[in-house]
Every structure is written in structure tokens, then in C-alpha cells.
Design a protein around this motif. Sequence first.
Motif, PDB file in Angstrom:
ATOM      1  N   UNK A  57      90.592  -1.864  19.789  1.00  0.00           N
ATOM      2  CA  UNK A  57      91.616  -1.429  20.733  1.00  0.00           C
ATOM      3  C   UNK A  57      92.979  -1.186  20.095  1.00  0.00           C
ATOM      4  N   UNK A  58      93.350  -1.981  19.119  1.00  0.00           N
ATOM      5  CA  UNK A  58      94.737  -1.971  18.635  1.00  0.00           C
ATOM      6  C   UNK A  58      94.941  -1.318  17.275  1.00  0.00           C
ATOM      7  N   UNK A  59      93.887  -1.158  16.470  1.00  0.00           N
ATOM      8  CA  UNK A  59      94.041  -0.534  15.166  1.00  0.00           C
ATOM      9  C   UNK A  59      94.190   0.977  15.339  1.00  0.00           C
ATOM     10  N   UNK A  60      95.344   1.518  14.954  1.00  0.00           N
ATOM     11  CA  UNK A  60      95.633   2.930  15.172  1.00  0.00           C
ATOM     12  C   UNK A  60      95.325   3.794  13.959  1.00  0.00           C
ATOM     13  N   UNK A  61      95.632   3.304  12.775  1.00  0.00           N
ATOM     14  CA  UNK A  61      95.444   4.133  11.597  1.00  0.00           C
ATOM     15  C   UNK A  61      95.390   3.305  10.332  1.00  0.00           C
ATOM     16  N   UNK A  62      94.888   3.926   9.270  1.00  0.00           N
ATOM     17  CA  UNK A  62      94.793   3.300   7.961  1.00  0.00           C
ATOM     18  C   UNK A  62      95.256   4.321   6.933  1.00  0.00           C
ATOM     19  N   UNK A  63      96.165   3.914   6.042  1.00  0.00           N
ATOM     20  CA  UNK A  63      96.623   4.812   4.988  1.00  0.00           C
ATOM     21  C   UNK A  63      96.257   4.227   3.631  1.00  0.00           C
ATOM     22  N   UNK A  64      95.807   5.063   2.739  1.00  0.00           N
ATOM     23  CA  UNK A  64      95.428   4.649   1.390  1.00  0.00           C
ATOM     24  C   UNK A  64      96.587   4.912   0.433  1.00  0.00           C
ATOM     25  N   UNK A  65      96.972   3.896  -0.322  1.00  0.00           N
ATOM     26  CA  UNK A  65      98.086   4.006  -1.267  1.00  0.00           C
ATOM     27  C   UNK A  65      97.627   3.970  -2.712  1.00  0.00           C
ATOM     28  N   UNK A  66      96.307   3.886  -2.927  1.00  0.00           N
ATOM     29  CA  UNK A  66      95.767   3.849  -4.286  1.00  0.00           C
ATOM     30  C   UNK A  66      94.573   4.793  -4.339  1.00  0.00           C
ATOM     31  N   UNK A  67      94.683   5.957  -4.988  1.00  0.00           N
ATOM     32  CA  UNK A  67      93.630   6.981  -4.955  1.00  0.00           C
ATOM     33  C   UNK A  67      92.259   6.464  -5.368  1.00  0.00           C
ATOM     34  N   UNK A  68      92.183   5.523  -6.304  1.00  0.00           N
ATOM     35  CA  UNK A  68      90.878   5.048  -6.765  1.00  0.00           C
ATOM     36  C   UNK A  68      90.119   4.280  -5.696  1.00  0.00           C
ATOM     37  N   UNK A  69      90.816   3.848  -4.634  1.00  0.00           N
ATOM     38  CA  UNK A  69      90.164   3.102  -3.548  1.00  0.00           C
ATOM     39  C   UNK A  69      90.040   3.945  -2.279  1.00  0.00           C
ATOM     40  N   UNK A  70      90.187   5.274  -2.411  1.00  0.00           N
ATOM     41  CA  UNK A  70      90.146   6.147  -1.244  1.00  0.00           C
ATOM     42  C   UNK A  70      88.819   6.018  -0.500  1.00  0.00           C
ATOM     43  N   UNK A  71      87.701   5.927  -1.215  1.00  0.00           N
ATOM     44  CA  UNK A  71      86.392   5.828  -0.553  1.00  0.00           C
ATOM     45  C   UNK A  71      86.286   4.544   0.259  1.00  0.00           C
ATOM     46  N   UNK A  72      86.766   3.443  -0.310  1.00  0.00           N
ATOM     47  CA  UNK A  72      86.723   2.177   0.425  1.00  0.00           C
ATOM     48  C   UNK A  72      87.581   2.249   1.682  1.00  0.00           C
ATOM     49  N   UNK A  73      88.785   2.799   1.575  1.00  0.00           N
ATOM     50  CA  UNK A  73      89.684   2.898   2.730  1.00  0.00           C
ATOM     51  C   UNK A  73      89.099   3.835   3.778  1.00  0.00           C
ATOM     52  N   UNK A  74      88.477   4.918   3.339  1.00  0.00           N
ATOM     53  CA  UNK A  74      87.822   5.830   4.285  1.00  0.00           C
ATOM     54  C   UNK A  74      86.757   5.093   5.094  1.00  0.00           C
TER      55      UNK A  74
END
Length: 524
Positions: A496-513
Motif C-alpha cells: 500500500x505505501x511503497x511508491x517507488x524505488x530508485x537505483x543509485x548503483x548501476x551494478x545493482x540495477x537488476x537487483x533493484x528492478x
Amino acid sequence: MSTNTLAKNQFGKRPNNWIECEPFLKETFIDIVQKASSFLDEHSWEANPQVQYLSHYLTSLKAKSLVVEYHYIDRHFMEEASLYYSKSLIPRPNWTTRVHVFSDLMDEERIDEAMRTAASGYIAKVTEELQQSYCGYIVIRPLPSAPIGRTVLKHLKCREGDKKREFLTCQAYTIHFLGFELTVHGIAFQQQDRAVAACATTAIWSSLQRVTRREGARSPTSWEITEAAVRHYLPRGRPYPSSGLTIEQMCEALRAFGFAPDLLVAEESSSPNEFLLLMDIYLRSGIPIILTFRTGEWGHAVTVVGYGTSHKISTPYEISSGEKTYKIVLHNLDYDRIYIHDDRLGPYARSTLNIGKQSLTDNETSSPPQLAINIEWPNGQMEEHSVYLAAVPVYPKLRTSAKELFETAMELFPYLTEALSDLNQELGLLVYFERSGEYQASLYGKTVNPSRVPQFQKTIALSRYVGVHRWYLDGMPFMETLWDTTDTMRENRYGENLLGVTCLKPSLQTFVDGLASRYNAVLG
């Protein structure tokens, strides 16, 4: 001309302003305060601690000149004079004196030349030159025993050896000086006068200076705050002269101006570290905190306006989840001092919050460690008191508390620890609230994949304030999770409350996705 003659020449006549320039010396500043505050001949006048403190503070600001306006109308004192002092046997003047502080040498010839140059079409150039050395102003009230009125000075920069000194509660004030528009970045301070305002009123006044102006409203005067506090709850008798406010009255005053307080009670916190952590979340969010502590039989209130540290103090903290124990670095605890507006002392006074030792009672059981504030006076004396509670003026639609926002992160923490265990890096966390527009603007200065920013900015719908969890690996941020703050955090808070996630480290983009997809959050 004596100060008494000065006052008599003003009563009943059309007022005239006059300007004087003085090189800064501590003694000169004290003489100016005496002259401006003593509307009667006060042969026994002595500089009180607030005046002494300001003389030291101006020295630290490297002040070179004082430019004095001897007839300045201050809205805050004008209201007090109208509603209180005008009814005294000896009425005070309703004007004040304003002292402008410059870190460059200013004299009458230079000011006249500046005005002539501006009148010749170079006002922008002259304004920029004046701005470079402008340090703020001090209003002096015609109250010999409580002369320091609304005062806005810039805060000190980090001293050599300081790791950081943050004043995220400060804001830009616009000042009109002889037709030039100058600014100073700070937060207003004033001395309690013990008539219209006691310490709690003054602490509330300083905190509301920030939060009301941030939301586009005019900051209230001390009179308005006291009236709001005692309107429905008056357990101590008459409101004037003010004998102070109870916690209930403080809360009533904050609510009257649209800011429901979040109360952090030191003795009710699970530990002193939790109290310190929640305080830091609000300070990092730009919200000044009204901190109360016990001084003998009485209580006292100050406004916390900043924090800092002189060394790296990041250490892992243990978090239990089920049968497992995890370690995390909480960056909200990376401070070892706070800066306060204390009306007994002055603005940006340095102090520390210390966790006392556990003591044993008669039956050999340990009592919880106490949280104490140590206030540093200019003469080096340290004053220690037991912390009672903190009242935080929170924007009404910011319904998520600092504690809820932190607890939400702790629910995600075990999952992140397990999922990133192969990296064998130390996991860290920083929690704060931010205006959504300011957060979106900040993305252009972060290491977010530029190709993802347009879609994120056009897609995500944010509340006015968002909760931010910034996650770290070995001290470097790699991800931020954004939370809706207009609702309470329920059981299904991630859905309900999580709106967005931003990745600040390109090597972890897949994990954040994968994390964003798991909770159906907008990905940046």
C-alpha cells in the motif's frame, strides 16, 4: 544625547530613522544594545548573558562592521507593545532598533557611495557586493532586561576538525536595507521577555518560524502563540505575565497553527538511541524540534536547529528478526552534538546529548540509562540536565511518524541482508522525510540511470511529503525506497505505501528492478 532625551524626542512626533556605522568590537556592540534598549536613563544597566553570548558569536562570524537603524518597526514586538506594554504605567516605545552585521568594513562614506552607484543603474552589482559580507541582523527591543528581539544570523561553518555541521532547518530570510534586498540563511531567535513569552513560547516561536514559512504561511508572533496555548487550557492561572507553558499547552499552540506535534518521550523510548535516531530523522527532514528538559524543580525548553560531529562514529547496530540477529549501520546516529536556540543563552548554542550510565536501585535491578543534554556556555562551563521529551511540529498531512518510517525499513532489512549476502559488504541506512518536489529535483544530481529518469518523473505519483530510505553498502548509497506518508502504515505496508524505488548503483540495477517488481513500485 541621552537615551531618555532620544525617547522623548520620538514620542508624539512623526518618526525619523537615522543610521550609524560602527566598527565591530564586543564593547561597541554592548554599548549599542544599552543605548537602544534603555528608553529611560538606566545607570545600573549591565549586559545580560544573551548580549554577552551574541558579542562572542559575532566575533566567531568574523564581524567587521555594525550598521544600526535606530527606528525599525518589528511586527513581532509591535504586537506585544500594542497588547501588553502599552497598558503599563510606563509604556515602552513601539519601535525597535535593528543592527545589521557585515563581515567587511562599512562606514557612512561607503554606504553613501553604494547608494549613489545603485542610483546610477548598477543596483545588481552593489547588492551582490553587500550580500557577500552580510551576516544577518539583531533586533533590539526597548526592554532593558530583555533586549534581544527577533534575530536572524547565519550559522557558523564547520570548524577545522569537524566532520560535518548541518543546519537543514534553516531557511532564507529576505531583508530590506536602504532599498537593497539582501538575504540571510538562518532561523530566527529571540530572548524571552518573561511577560508575553516564556521559554516554551519562545522555543515554539523559533520552530514555527521554519515550518509555517515552509508551507507558505506567515509565522506567528509570541503573543499569538501564548493566546493559542491558553485559549482552552489554563491550569496555572493568568497568562500574562507568562509563567511558562505545560506540555498540553505547547501541543495546543502547535495545533492552533496547523501542526500536530509528534511527542517523543525520552523515558518511554525503548532506548536512548531510539530517541536520538527519531530526533535525527526529523532534523534531517528540515523540521526544528522543541526539546524540553528538567532544571531542578522547573522545566526548560529550547529549539534544536542543527547537528554535527567531529569524528566518524558510524558503528554497526544489532537488529533482531525472529531467531536471527543482523548488523546494520544507522547513519541517523552519526552525530555527537546538537545546536540549539536557547533563550537563556543565544542562537546556535553548541550542546551534546549523552547517554548516562545505568544505576542500581535498592533491589539491585538496573534502571534504564538516562539521556542528558550538556549545554556549553561561552566561558567553557558545561550545564547538564535530564532530557524529558521532544515535541515535533509536523505538517498535518505527514501522517506517518518517524518511528513508523524507521520500523518499515527494519522489516525490509532482513530480506536485503540475505539477498545481498554474497557481496559481503556492510549494509547501512539513512531515514528522512522530504518534500516530493525537492526529491524529484534531487534526482538530477544523483547517480540514477539518465535513461530511466524521464519515465520515472512522468509516472510516479507522490504525496506532498515522501518518506525516504536510503540504503548503503560499505558507506556508499545504492538504492532509495520512497513511501507514501499520507496514511498510517498497516500490515500490508509494502503493497500500500511503497511508491517507488530508485537505483543509485548501476551494478545493482537488476537487483533493484526485481525489488520494485516484487512490490509493484515505480522504478527509477
